[in-house]
Write a protein that holds these residues in place. Structure first.
Motif, short mmCIF file in Angstrom:
data_model
loop_
_atom_site.label_atom_id
_atom_site.label_comp_id
_atom_site.label_asym_id
_atom_site.label_seq_id
_atom_site.Cartn_x
_atom_site.Cartn_y
_atom_site.Cartn_z
N ARG A 122 0.86 -1.38 0.15
CA ARG A 122 -0.02 -0.11 0.05
C ARG A 122 1.04 1.26 0.10
O ARG A 122 0.76 2.25 -0.76
N ASP A 123 2.27 1.20 0.68
CA ASP A 123 2.95 2.42 0.81
C ASP A 123 3.65 2.50 -0.70
O ASP A 123 3.39 3.83 -1.07
N LYS A 124 3.90 1.43 -1.29
CA LYS A 124 4.68 1.54 -2.64
C LYS A 124 3.65 2.28 -3.51
O LYS A 124 3.74 2.95 -4.53
N GLN A 125 2.18 1.88 -3.44
CA GLN A 125 1.34 2.16 -4.53
C GLN A 125 0.71 3.68 -4.29
O GLN A 125 0.67 4.31 -4.99
N MET A 126 0.74 4.14 -2.88
CA MET A 126 0.47 5.34 -2.60
C MET A 126 1.53 6.24 -3.15
O MET A 126 1.11 7.35 -3.74
N LEU A 127 2.72 5.87 -3.20
CA LEU A 127 3.92 6.75 -3.36
C LEU A 127 3.92 6.93 -4.79
O LEU A 127 4.23 8.03 -5.53
N LEU A 128 3.85 5.74 -5.52
CA LEU A 128 3.70 5.89 -7.08
C LEU A 128 2.62 6.49 -7.63
O LEU A 128 2.57 7.39 -8.69
N MET A 152 -1.52 11.97 5.89
CA MET A 152 -0.74 11.24 6.99
C MET A 152 -0.31 10.08 6.34
O MET A 152 1.03 9.80 6.66
N MET A 153 -0.80 9.13 5.61
CA MET A 153 -0.34 7.94 5.20
C MET A 153 0.82 8.28 4.15
O MET A 153 1.81 7.41 3.85
N LEU A 154 0.41 9.26 3.21
CA LEU A 154 1.96 9.60 2.30
C LEU A 154 3.03 9.93 3.21
O LEU A 154 4.20 9.53 2.75
N ARG A 160 9.21 6.24 5.77
CA ARG A 160 9.74 4.67 5.53
C ARG A 160 10.79 4.41 4.49
O ARG A 160 11.58 3.93 4.49
N LEU A 161 10.23 5.11 3.36
CA LEU A 161 11.18 5.06 2.26
C LEU A 161 12.53 5.63 2.39
O LEU A 161 13.36 5.20 2.13
#
Length: 175
Positions: A122-128, A152-154, A160-161
């Motif tokens: 989900r983090d990966k998808q969100m950042l992309l 907040m999640m972004l 984390r990245l």
């Protein structure tokens, strides 16, 4: 005799669609996009009708107006991004990158891809999605989360990245 929900919806659609479409065309000046937004308006009506059926005209007007403004905001952002890219291209010298630069760029892209792959999906998808220019509303829709949570999640995904990148650089420098 009482009407079923699909019959009521069909009746409301037949009654209000022409005016919804006309208002959208007047607002956004693009007939094809207005058709799409009119369909989205009635899809929202079908999914979550107003509590007071007698207020359907006002409800439809609010929904179509929000959709039109969101559409115009998105188009405005796209135009601004295109202009910025064009200006950037004009300002940069048109020399082709050297083979060395291409190898370095490719290596950096692969490194970033590895860091992204180490994140939760989900983090990966969100950042992309954000990198591709999606708005918070579009990200929320794509990932099926509430829009107020996106910022907040972004931020957390970005942190984390960054931690993965710093950890990887620290491991490389200690070799």
């Amino acid at each position: 005799m009482e009407h079923s929900a699909p019959d009521l919806f069909r009746q409301q659609f037949n009654e209000h669609y022409p005016s919804v479409r006309r208002k959208l065309i007047a607002l956004i000046r693009d007939e094809a996009a207005a058709e799409d937004l009119a369909q989205e308006t009635f899809l929202r009506l079908y999914r979550t009708p107003p509590d007071q059926p007698e207020a359907i005209g006002g409800w439809l007007h609010r929904v179509l107006t929000r959709l039109a403004y969101d559409y115009m905001d998105k188009k405005s952002r796209e135009r601004a991004l295109t202009q910025k890219q064009e200006q950037s291209m004009m300002a940069q010298p048109q020399a082709a990158p050297s083979n060395e630069e291409q190898v370095i760029d490719k290596g950096e892209q692969e490194q970033v891809r590895e860091w992204l792959d180490s994140l939760p999906e989900r983090d990966k998808q969100m950042l992309l999605l954000r990198y591709e220019g999606y708005s918070y509303a579009e990200i929320a829709e794509q990932l099926q989360i509430r829009q107020p949570q996106v910022g907040m999640m972004l931020r957390r995904a970005g942190e984390r990245l960054k931690r993965h990148a710093l950890k990887a650089e620290g491991a490389m420098s200690s070799e």
